[in-house]
Design an enzyme around this catalytic site. Structure first.
Site, PDB file in Angstrom:
ATOM      1  CE  LYS A  11      -3.713  -2.388   2.416  1.00  0.00           C
ATOM      2  NZ  LYS A  11      -5.054  -1.873   3.446  1.00  0.00           N
ATOM      3  CE1 TYR A  51      -9.398  -2.901   0.495  1.00  0.00           C
ATOM      4  CE2 TYR A  51      -8.611  -1.279  -0.984  1.00  0.00           C
ATOM      5  CZ  TYR A  51      -8.374  -2.090   0.502  1.00  0.00           C
ATOM      6  OH  TYR A  51      -7.581  -2.403   0.504  1.00  0.00           O
ATOM      7  CG  ASN A 114      -3.819  -2.107   6.564  1.00  0.00           C
ATOM      8  OD1 ASN A 114      -3.727  -2.005   5.354  1.00  0.00           O
ATOM      9  ND2 ASN A 114      -4.527  -2.861   7.299  1.00  0.00           N
ATOM     10  CG  HIS A 117      -5.646  -5.958   0.052  1.00  0.00           C
ATOM     11  ND1 HIS A 117      -6.619  -5.970   1.359  1.00  0.00           N
ATOM     12  CD2 HIS A 117      -5.946  -6.711  -0.725  1.00  0.00           C
ATOM     13  CE1 HIS A 117      -7.931  -7.110   0.171  1.00  0.00           C
ATOM     14  NE2 HIS A 117      -7.107  -7.898  -0.594  1.00  0.00           N
ATOM     15  CD  GLU A 128      -9.066  -9.318  -3.073  1.00  0.00           C
ATOM     16  OE1 GLU A 128      -7.985  -9.497  -2.515  1.00  0.00           O
ATOM     17  OE2 GLU A 128     -10.016  -9.211  -3.124  1.00  0.00           O
TER      18      GLU A 128
HETATM   19  P1  CMP Z   1      -7.225  -4.251   3.202  1.00  0.00           P
HETATM   20  O1  CMP Z   1      -6.958  -5.512   3.992  1.00  0.00           O
HETATM   21  O2  CMP Z   1      -6.689  -3.271   2.731  1.00  0.00           O
HETATM   22  O3  CMP Z   1      -8.640  -4.264   3.565  1.00  0.00           O
HETATM   23  C1  CMP Z   1     -10.119  -3.151   3.568  1.00  0.00           C
HETATM   24  C2  CMP Z   1      -8.767  -2.345   3.979  1.00  0.00           C
HETATM   25  O4  CMP Z   1     -10.016  -1.686   5.548  1.00  0.00           O
HETATM   26  C3  CMP Z   1      -7.785  -2.352   5.572  1.00  0.00           C
HETATM   27  O5  CMP Z   1      -6.781  -3.018   4.926  1.00  0.00           O
HETATM   28  C4  CMP Z   1      -7.471  -1.304   5.748  1.00  0.00           C
HETATM   29  O6  CMP Z   1      -7.023  -0.605   5.417  1.00  0.00           O
HETATM   30  C5  CMP Z   1      -8.849  -0.507   5.789  1.00  0.00           C
HETATM   31  N1  CMP Z   1      -9.861  -0.970   7.085  1.00  0.00           N
HETATM   32  C6  CMP Z   1     -10.605  -1.254   8.251  1.00  0.00           C
HETATM   33  N2  CMP Z   1     -10.381  -1.246   8.976  1.00  0.00           N
HETATM   34  C7  CMP Z   1     -10.591   0.443   8.851  1.00  0.00           C
HETATM   35  C8  CMP Z   1     -11.251   1.018  10.336  1.00  0.00           C
HETATM   36  N3  CMP Z   1     -11.604   0.727  11.379  1.00  0.00           N
HETATM   37  N4  CMP Z   1     -10.464   1.839   9.634  1.00  0.00           N
HETATM   38  C9  CMP Z   1      -9.799   2.880   8.973  1.00  0.00           C
HETATM   39  N5  CMP Z   1      -9.579   1.946   7.762  1.00  0.00           N
HETATM   40  C10 CMP Z   1      -9.798   0.523   8.531  1.00  0.00           C
END
Ligand code: CMP
Length: 140
Positions: A11, A51, A114, A117, A128
């Site tokens: 990311k 998403y 984070n 993904h 995906e």
């Molecule tokens: P990902 O595994 O890419 O799947 C969905 C994404 O949404 C997740 O990682 C985070 O980047 C984001 N995400 C999930 N929960 C939250 C949250 N509570 N607040 C903000 N972003 C979130």
């Protein structure tokens, strides 16, 4: 155990900090092979489509803005049990809950930023992977 493929995204928070190599080293140490990889910047529309499953979530708008804000590296990882193994190597979505040694524990900045993904099921892995790659771009 079956050989599987899964979709991974490094990311914007991680590409910005030049962590692509360090993250790939974690995948490779876990026995996952990078069988396709490209760096690109998603449009807002692409992020919204990717998403779409999170459309109803309060963080959807911010998530799509973030994912299209800077380059990402999209990849196909291949290996025994690759979908679950990748999720293990990534760690919990919220880095505060991620286990020691995982990518998110070591590199993630927040629950949104984070670092990686990974597909959560075989069905979603196929969807995906098809979203970003043509079959001939994947060479195992
Ligand atoms: P990902 O595994 O890419 O799947 C969905 C994404 O949404 C997740 O990682 C985070 O980047 C984001 N995400 C999930 N929960 C939250 C949250 N509570 N607040 C903000 N972003 C979130």
């Amino acid at each position: 155990m079956a050989v599987e493929r899964t979709l991974s995204i490094i990311k914007p928070d991680a590409t910005r900090r030049n962590l692509t190599g360090k993250i790939n080293a974690k995948f490779e140490a876990a026995g996952l092979r990078v069988v396709a990889q490209k760096r690109l910047q998603m449009t807002c529309e692409q992020a919204e489509k990717f998403y779409a499953v999170h459309e109803a979530r309060p963080f959807y708008g911010e998530l799509c803005a973030y994912m299209s804000s800077e380059p990402v590296v999209v990849q196909v990882l291949e290996g025994e049990n690759a979908i679950a193994k990748n999720r293990e190597v990534m760690g919990a979505t919220n880095p505060a809950n991620a286990a020691p040694g995982t990518i998110r524990k070591e590199f993630a900045l927040s629950v949104q930023e984070n670092s990686v993904h990974g597909s959560d099921s075989a069905e979603n892995a196929k969807i995906e992977i098809d979203f970003f790659f043509k079959p001939e771009e994947i060479v195992g």
